[in-house]
Design an enzyme around this catalytic site. Structure first.
Site, PDB file in Angstrom:
ATOM      1  CD  GLU A 121      -2.588  -1.266   2.657  1.00  0.00           C
ATOM      2  OE1 GLU A 121      -2.396  -0.367   3.523  1.00  0.00           O
ATOM      3  OE2 GLU A 121      -3.403  -2.180   2.792  1.00  0.00           O
ATOM      4  N   GLY A 123       1.471   3.280   2.192  1.00  0.00           N
ATOM      5  CA  GLY A 123       2.225   3.435   3.450  1.00  0.00           C
ATOM      6  C   GLY A 123       2.725   2.119   4.013  1.00  0.00           C
ATOM      7  N   GLY A 125       4.999  -1.480   2.868  1.00  0.00           N
ATOM      8  CA  GLY A 125       5.667  -2.331   1.883  1.00  0.00           C
ATOM      9  C   GLY A 125       6.451  -3.427   2.577  1.00  0.00           C
ATOM     10  NE  ARG A 246       9.835 -13.372   1.186  1.00  0.00           N
ATOM     11  CZ  ARG A 246       9.494 -12.930   2.372  1.00  0.00           C
ATOM     12  NH1 ARG A 246       9.822 -13.608   3.449  1.00  0.00           N
ATOM     13  NH2 ARG A 246       8.824 -11.806   2.512  1.00  0.00           N
ATOM     14  CG  LEU A 344      30.110  -9.717 -23.188  1.00  0.00           C
ATOM     15  CD1 LEU A 344      28.742 -10.173 -23.644  1.00  0.00           C
ATOM     16  CD2 LEU A 344      31.185 -10.485 -23.940  1.00  0.00           C
ATOM     17  CD  GLU A 369       6.886 -13.356  -4.380  1.00  0.00           C
ATOM     18  OE1 GLU A 369       7.154 -14.304  -3.646  1.00  0.00           O
ATOM     19  OE2 GLU A 369       6.459 -13.459  -5.535  1.00  0.00           O
ATOM     20  N   GLY A 370       9.534  -9.061  -0.801  1.00  0.00           N
ATOM     21  CA  GLY A 370      10.490  -8.782   0.266  1.00  0.00           C
ATOM     22  C   GLY A 370      11.854  -8.459  -0.302  1.00  0.00           C
TER      23      GLY A 370
END
Ligand SMILES: Cc1cc2nc3c(=O)[nH]c(=O)nc-3n(C[C@H](O)[C@H](O)[C@H](O)COP(=O)(O)OP(=O)(O)OC[C@H]3O[C@@H](n4cnc5c(N)ncnc54)[C@H](O)[C@@H]3O)c2cc1C
Length: 392
Positions: A121, A123, A125, A246, A344, A369-370
């Site tokens: 959201e 506010g 995470g 994860r 390269l 996912e963290g």
């Protein structure tokens, strides 16, 4: 005993996935440039390949564990191209939540749909216990009323529905958080924005708003309405989703990183630098030594993924190992793709090739996912035996 040796049958499945991945790779640049506009001929060309999951139907009892194979399949698909894989439909993160926490009836009802997962959201995470979206039960109609805003929802535009994290009681903290399946088309559910991103561009990322959005009482994932007395019992339940996803995110990044390594090895060879194995590292040119270091990072990270998956397959706790795989994978794939670019030189950043895209695409695996930092925090808490209040 841990055994990562593939059976002949599993090797055939992986070979088939890699063959399909090469077809998908042809469309990688198209999707990077056109985002979620479907390539007209893509599905036609890919239609000869059976869906990956249907290959699993051929599995025998003595095959490698499903958990380990699913990691190798994710890596194999993404070795072709991450975003094309997503678009060819293998479900969203919400499907993993459904499998981990849904009742048999819920799995039956939504198992064949694509479900996104909405936790983040404006506010909230890294610390999902701060979720502000609310779910209030209307006993008169047997409905949940959902209110709140979610951002950065992967597949938020093209999904059929979303698994939304909401709190039943903000005062209850983590214990009050539950997840709900909200299908598209329900009044009060609006997708409000689509992000323009650095990488994984064909994989849409959306913001959404829920305004007095009414869903059936039975849409509470897992069906347990009570708020557990022990501070985080219920929350641990919803967090279980991540114990396989994860490592899978790490596997996705490693599949892309392997593509970068293959590309670099080939171009080194063309330039007269054959990568040799088994001899002394010191006797090889510096550029080849550097390449070996990158391959070492890949191998080490892949082993952490396989270990976390193996534990899960054995039904053993793998919370910390899942975080180790995610943290190690996320940082390794950044170093690998950047290292390939360094080896390269200028041709590596040309849009004539996919290496610059792989460099952009892997970045996300250390965020969603963290983040890597948060995984390191989880690992440190575990090693030092500190709780959330002592180490934050
Ligand atoms: C492309 C994309 C797709 C996404 N898909 C989804 C999705 O499908 N569903 C969903 O719910 N979310 C999704 N996310 C959101 C993602 O999970 C969050 O961005 C992530 O969890 C970080 O949260 P935040 O952005 O609020 O950052 P914050 O929590 O504000 O953190 C900002 C920075 O501070 C660091 N940090 C925070 N706390 C600590 C700490 N205690 N110690 C050290 N460092 C710390 C973080 O690592 C990060 O680098 C997606 C994000 C992106 C970019």
């Amino acid at each position: 005993m841990i055994d990562f040796v593939l059976t002949e049958n599993d090797q055939k499945i992986l070979d088939s996935v890699r063959a399909e991945a090469l077809v998908c790779r042809k469309y990688a640049r198209y999707y990077d440039e056109h985002e979620d506009e479907f390539a007209p001929d893509e599905l036609e060309e890919a239609k000869d390949f059976p869906p990956t999951m249907s290959l699993f139907g051929n599995r025998k009892d003595d095959d490698t564990s499903v958990a380990i194979m699913s990691m190798l399949l994710s890596a194999g698909q993404c070795w072709g191209d991450y975003t094309v894989r997503m678009r060819r439909g293998s479900g969203g993160l919400g499907n993993a939540a459904l499998r981990a926490a849904g009742t048999p009836e819920q799995v039956e009802k939504w198992g064949d749909t694509t479900l996104a997962m909405a936790i983040t959201e404006p506010g909230c995470g890294s610390d999902p216990s701060q979720v502000q979206t609310t779910a209030v039960l209307d006993e008169a109609t047997d409905e949940w009323v959902i209110n709140g805003e979610k951002i950065f929802v992967t597949t938020g535009c093209r999904c059929d529905g979303v698994v939304v994290w909401a709190t039943l009681d903000r005062a209850a903290g983590r214990a009050g958080i539950k997840s709900f399946v909200i299908e598209k088309g329900i009044p009060g559910f609006e997708v409000t924005h689509k992000e323009k991103k650095l990488g994984i561009r064909a994989d849409d990322t959306a913001a959404m708003v829920f305004t007095d959005c009414r869903i059936p009482r039975s849409n509470l994932l897992g069906g347990k309405e009570e708020i557990p007395k022990a501070s985080s019992g219920g929350f641990r339940g919803v967090m279980k989703t991540f114990n396989m996803t994860r490592p899978a995110v790490a596997a996705i990044g490693l599949g892309i990183a392997e593509a970068a390594l293959d590309f670099t090895r080939e171009h080194l060879k063309e330039a007269g630098f054959e990568v040799e194995y088994g001899g002394s590292l010191q006797s090889q040119p510096a550029v080849v030594q550097k390449f070996h270091e990158l391959e070492g990072l890949y191998e080490a990270a892949m082993l952490t993924v396989m270990n976390a998956a193996w534990l899960s397959g054995e039904g053993k706790p793998n919370n910390v190992e899942a975080s180790i795989a995610k943290a190690k994978g996320g940082s390794s794939v950044r170093q690998i793709t950047q290292g390939c670019i360094e080896i390269l030189g200028p041709m590596a950043v040309s849009r004539e090739h996919l290496l610059e895209k792989w460099f952009r695409d892997v970045r996300i695996t250390d965020i969603y996912e963290g983040t890597g930092q948060v995984q390191n925090l989880i690992i440190a808490r575990n090693i030092l035996e500190y709780d959330r209040t002592e180490l934050k």
